[in-house]
Design a protein around this motif. Structure first.
Motif, PDB file in Angstrom:
ATOM      1  N   VAL A 174     -34.396 -20.005 -34.012  1.00 44.73           N
ATOM      2  CA  VAL A 174     -34.409 -21.452 -34.184  1.00 44.73           C
ATOM      3  C   VAL A 174     -35.582 -22.109 -33.459  1.00 44.73           C
ATOM      4  O   VAL A 174     -36.322 -22.897 -34.047  1.00 44.73           O
ATOM      5  N   ASP A 175     -35.740 -21.790 -32.183  1.00 41.01           N
ATOM      6  CA  ASP A 175     -36.649 -22.561 -31.333  1.00 41.01           C
ATOM      7  C   ASP A 175     -38.010 -21.925 -31.079  1.00 41.01           C
ATOM      8  O   ASP A 175     -39.001 -22.633 -30.950  1.00 41.01           O
ATOM      9  N   HIS A 176     -38.063 -20.614 -30.957  1.00 33.74           N
ATOM     10  CA  HIS A 176     -39.307 -19.959 -30.541  1.00 33.74           C
ATOM     11  C   HIS A 176     -39.585 -18.786 -31.477  1.00 33.74           C
ATOM     12  O   HIS A 176     -39.433 -17.621 -31.114  1.00 33.74           O
ATOM     13  N   LYS A 177     -40.007 -19.115 -32.668  1.00 36.65           N
ATOM     14  CA  LYS A 177     -40.250 -18.120 -33.696  1.00 36.65           C
ATOM     15  C   LYS A 177     -41.207 -17.031 -33.196  1.00 36.65           C
ATOM     16  O   LYS A 177     -42.239 -17.331 -32.589  1.00 36.65           O
ATOM     17  N   ASP A 178     -40.817 -15.777 -33.421  1.00 37.02           N
ATOM     18  CA  ASP A 178     -41.652 -14.608 -33.144  1.00 37.02           C
ATOM     19  C   ASP A 178     -41.676 -14.205 -31.671  1.00 37.02           C
ATOM     20  O   ASP A 178     -42.345 -13.238 -31.303  1.00 37.02           O
ATOM     21  N   TYR A 179     -40.961 -14.900 -30.800  1.00 44.72           N
ATOM     22  CA  TYR A 179     -40.931 -14.537 -29.381  1.00 44.72           C
ATOM     23  C   TYR A 179     -40.353 -13.131 -29.218  1.00 44.72           C
ATOM     24  O   TYR A 179     -39.357 -12.785 -29.858  1.00 44.72           O
ATOM     25  N   MET A 180     -40.953 -12.329 -28.356  1.00 43.50           N
ATOM     26  CA  MET A 180     -40.571 -10.917 -28.261  1.00 43.50           C
ATOM     27  C   MET A 180     -39.321 -10.687 -27.419  1.00 43.50           C
ATOM     28  O   MET A 180     -38.433  -9.927 -27.806  1.00 43.50           O
ATOM     29  N   CYS A 181     -39.236 -11.311 -26.264  1.00 43.16           N
ATOM     30  CA  CYS A 181     -38.081 -11.086 -25.374  1.00 43.16           C
ATOM     31  C   CYS A 181     -36.910 -11.945 -25.856  1.00 43.16           C
ATOM     32  O   CYS A 181     -36.483 -12.885 -25.194  1.00 43.16           O
ATOM     33  N   ASP A 182     -36.406 -11.594 -27.044  1.00 49.25           N
ATOM     34  CA  ASP A 182     -35.388 -12.423 -27.697  1.00 49.25           C
ATOM     35  C   ASP A 182     -34.023 -11.744 -27.757  1.00 49.25           C
ATOM     36  O   ASP A 182     -33.092 -12.268 -28.365  1.00 49.25           O
ATOM     37  N   HIS A 183     -33.881 -10.573 -27.134  1.00 50.01           N
ATOM     38  CA  HIS A 183     -32.601  -9.895 -27.026  1.00 50.01           C
ATOM     39  C   HIS A 183     -32.447  -9.334 -25.612  1.00 50.01           C
ATOM     40  O   HIS A 183     -33.427  -8.862 -25.017  1.00 50.01           O
ATOM     41  N   THR A 184     -31.230  -9.353 -25.114  1.00 49.58           N
ATOM     42  CA  THR A 184     -30.984  -8.843 -23.769  1.00 49.58           C
ATOM     43  C   THR A 184     -31.391  -7.382 -23.646  1.00 49.58           C
ATOM     44  O   THR A 184     -31.963  -6.969 -22.621  1.00 49.58           O
ATOM     45  N   ASP A 185     -31.127  -6.586 -24.673  1.00 46.83           N
ATOM     46  CA  ASP A 185     -31.459  -5.162 -24.600  1.00 46.83           C
ATOM     47  C   ASP A 185     -32.946  -4.939 -24.351  1.00 46.83           C
ATOM     48  O   ASP A 185     -33.322  -4.047 -23.586  1.00 46.83           O
ATOM     49  N   TRP A 186     -33.786  -5.726 -25.001  1.00 45.45           N
ATOM     50  CA  TRP A 186     -35.229  -5.561 -24.806  1.00 45.45           C
ATOM     51  C   TRP A 186     -35.621  -5.942 -23.377  1.00 45.45           C
ATOM     52  O   TRP A 186     -36.373  -5.222 -22.709  1.00 45.45           O
ATOM     53  N   GLY A 187     -35.112  -7.065 -22.894  1.00 44.23           N
ATOM     54  CA  GLY A 187     -35.436  -7.488 -21.532  1.00 44.23           C
ATOM     55  C   GLY A 187     -34.935  -6.505 -20.492  1.00 44.23           C
ATOM     56  O   GLY A 187     -35.638  -6.197 -19.516  1.00 44.23           O
ATOM     57  N   VAL A 188     -33.733  -5.971 -20.694  1.00 45.50           N
ATOM     58  CA  VAL A 188     -33.180  -5.012 -19.743  1.00 45.50           C
ATOM     59  C   VAL A 188     -33.970  -3.707 -19.785  1.00 45.50           C
ATOM     60  O   VAL A 188     -34.227  -3.083 -18.741  1.00 45.50           O
ATOM     61  N   ALA A 189     -34.398  -3.288 -20.970  1.00 44.50           N
ATOM     62  CA  ALA A 189     -35.223  -2.078 -21.070  1.00 44.50           C
ATOM     63  C   ALA A 189     -36.513  -2.250 -20.277  1.00 44.50           C
ATOM     64  O   ALA A 189     -36.957  -1.326 -19.572  1.00 44.50           O
ATOM     65  N   LEU A 190     -37.125  -3.414 -20.374  1.00 49.78           N
ATOM     66  CA  LEU A 190     -38.333  -3.689 -19.601  1.00 49.78           C
ATOM     67  C   LEU A 190     -38.033  -3.660 -18.106  1.00 49.78           C
ATOM     68  O   LEU A 190     -38.778  -3.055 -17.316  1.00 49.78           O
ATOM     69  N   ALA A 191     -36.940  -4.299 -17.700  1.00 52.95           N
ATOM     70  CA  ALA A 191     -36.583  -4.339 -16.282  1.00 52.95           C
ATOM     71  C   ALA A 191     -36.313  -2.934 -15.738  1.00 52.95           C
ATOM     72  O   ALA A 191     -36.735  -2.597 -14.618  1.00 52.95           O
ATOM     73  N   LYS A 192     -35.642  -2.109 -16.509  1.00 49.68           N
ATOM     74  CA  LYS A 192     -35.346  -0.741 -16.065  1.00 49.68           C
ATOM     75  C   LYS A 192     -36.623   0.068 -15.887  1.00 49.68           C
ATOM     76  O   LYS A 192     -36.763   0.841 -14.917  1.00 49.68           O
ATOM     77  N   ARG A 193     -37.543  -0.083 -16.791  1.00 49.49           N
ATOM     78  CA  ARG A 193     -38.766   0.716 -16.710  1.00 49.49           C
ATOM     79  C   ARG A 193     -39.724   0.203 -15.645  1.00 49.49           C
ATOM     80  O   ARG A 193     -40.469   0.967 -15.040  1.00 49.49           O
ATOM     81  N   LEU A 194     -39.713  -1.091 -15.390  1.00 49.41           N
ATOM     82  CA  LEU A 194     -40.473  -1.617 -14.259  1.00 49.41           C
ATOM     83  C   LEU A 194     -39.847  -1.151 -12.943  1.00 49.41           C
ATOM     84  O   LEU A 194     -40.559  -0.835 -11.990  1.00 49.41           O
ATOM     85  N   ASP A 195     -38.523  -1.158 -12.893  1.00 45.66           N
ATOM     86  CA  ASP A 195     -37.762  -0.683 -11.740  1.00 45.66           C
ATOM     87  C   ASP A 195     -38.222  -1.355 -10.450  1.00 45.66           C
ATOM     88  O   ASP A 195     -38.472  -0.713  -9.434  1.00 45.66           O
ATOM     89  N   ARG A 196     -38.337  -2.668 -10.499  1.00 45.83           N
ATOM     90  CA  ARG A 196     -38.733  -3.453  -9.339  1.00 45.83           C
ATOM     91  C   ARG A 196     -37.638  -4.467  -9.026  1.00 45.83           C
ATOM     92  O   ARG A 196     -37.197  -5.194  -9.922  1.00 45.83           O
TER      93      ARG A 196
END
Length: 293
Positions: free
Chosen positions: A179-201
């Motif tokens: 609706v609001d931010h067409k094409d934004y990448m971090c648009d699902h929790t799973d993607w954001g959590v995957a990034l957080a896990k791999r950064l591991d910070r």
């Protein structure tokens, strides 16, 4: 119903209209004098995003928030921090003009510019004892999910090293791309959590925007319970419409707040709905009362 505000434009323009506020702004300012601080349970730390209330001068808005018992304010720029601090509030999520939703860390072309700009913002935040600085993935622009994660890791890693020394956490916001931010990448929790896990910070977390994630994936309470260790901050908003969080919309916020509290969360929950009431401050007061469990 009042005209809705586009957040992307509002964040850029909050400071531009203060000097031109006329009689239309007097009513909500005066209304703040009538609001008494409620007796909160202390289970939820209440904050509010500045941008939906940009027509109220910042000092008066901060004073009204303090009288309600709100202790934090989100999405403030460095030029605004002193004003809210003098009124007894903290900046609960820092930002600045360079922070772009569409042009973020998933594009290596942005890395050098963002790293320089964020180092400056991190320095300023640390000097004010501000703990959280917002960041964004950027839009996909045809990029696949894995490449986006790899690029974000490359762009964020040196900044997280720097921010760790300053006791600052970088917080990437989850936003809807429907609706609001067409094409934004971090648009699902799973993607954001995957990034957080791999950064591991420990100083990289996610901002779980309840409004946005209800639109994209629903299952809000289960998602919060399963992923709470990666969530540093929450935003509210009614679905559909991003307006008041009362019974005019589909989410039941008391249950969501109980779920957040049950995870041991100690950060801020910030109201980010767009008020439709003539008295915006009364709408805000209702919102924090709904969230105070």
């Amino acid at each position: 119903m009042a005209h809705k505000i586009n957040r992307r434009n509002a964040l850029k323009n909050i400071g531009l209209g203060v000097g031109f506020i006329g009689l239309s702004s007097i009513s909500p300012i005066l209304a703040s004098e009538k609001i008494e601080k409620p007796a909160f349970s202390g289970k939820i730390r209440h904050s509010v995003c500045r941008w939906p209330y940009g027509d109220i001068p910042l000092k008066e808005f901060a004073q009204a928030c303090r009288k309600m018992g709100i202790t934090g304010m989100d999405l403030l720029k460095p030029s605004e921090w002193d004003t809210v601090e003098k009124e007894g509030l903290v900046c609960s999520m820092a930002t600045d003009d360079f922070a772009s939703i569409a042009h973020g860390f998933n594009n290596p072309d942005n890395h050098a510019r963002l790293q320089e700009a964020y180092r400056g913002l991190i320095d300023k935040a640390s000097a004010h004892n501000i703990k959280n600085v917002i960041c964004f993935s950027g839009n996909r622009n045809g990029m696949d999910e894995e490449t986006g994660i790899v690029n974000c890791i490359k762009g964020l890693t040196p900044l997280l090293d720097y921010a760790d020394k300053k006791n600052v956490t970088m917080v990437m916001e989850l936003l809807n791309s429907k609706v609001d931010h067409k094409d934004y990448m971090c648009d699902h929790t799973d993607w954001g959590v995957a990034l957080a896990k791999r950064l591991d910070r420990p100083n990289f977390k996610l901002l779980y925007d309840i409004y946005h994630m209800q639109i994209m994936e629903g299952d809000v309470i289960r998602t919060i319970r399963d992923n709470h260790e990666y969530l540093a901050h929450y935003h509210t908003g009614g679905v559909p419409g991003r307006n008041e969080i009362d019974d005019t919309q589909e989410l039941y916020y008391p249950a969501i707040m109980r779920a957040i509290h049950d995870t041991g969360f100690e950060g801020f929950v910030a109201q980010e709905f767009i008020p439709t009431w003539d008295d915006k401050l009364a709408a805000l007061k209702q919102g924090i009362e709904i969230c105070d469990i």
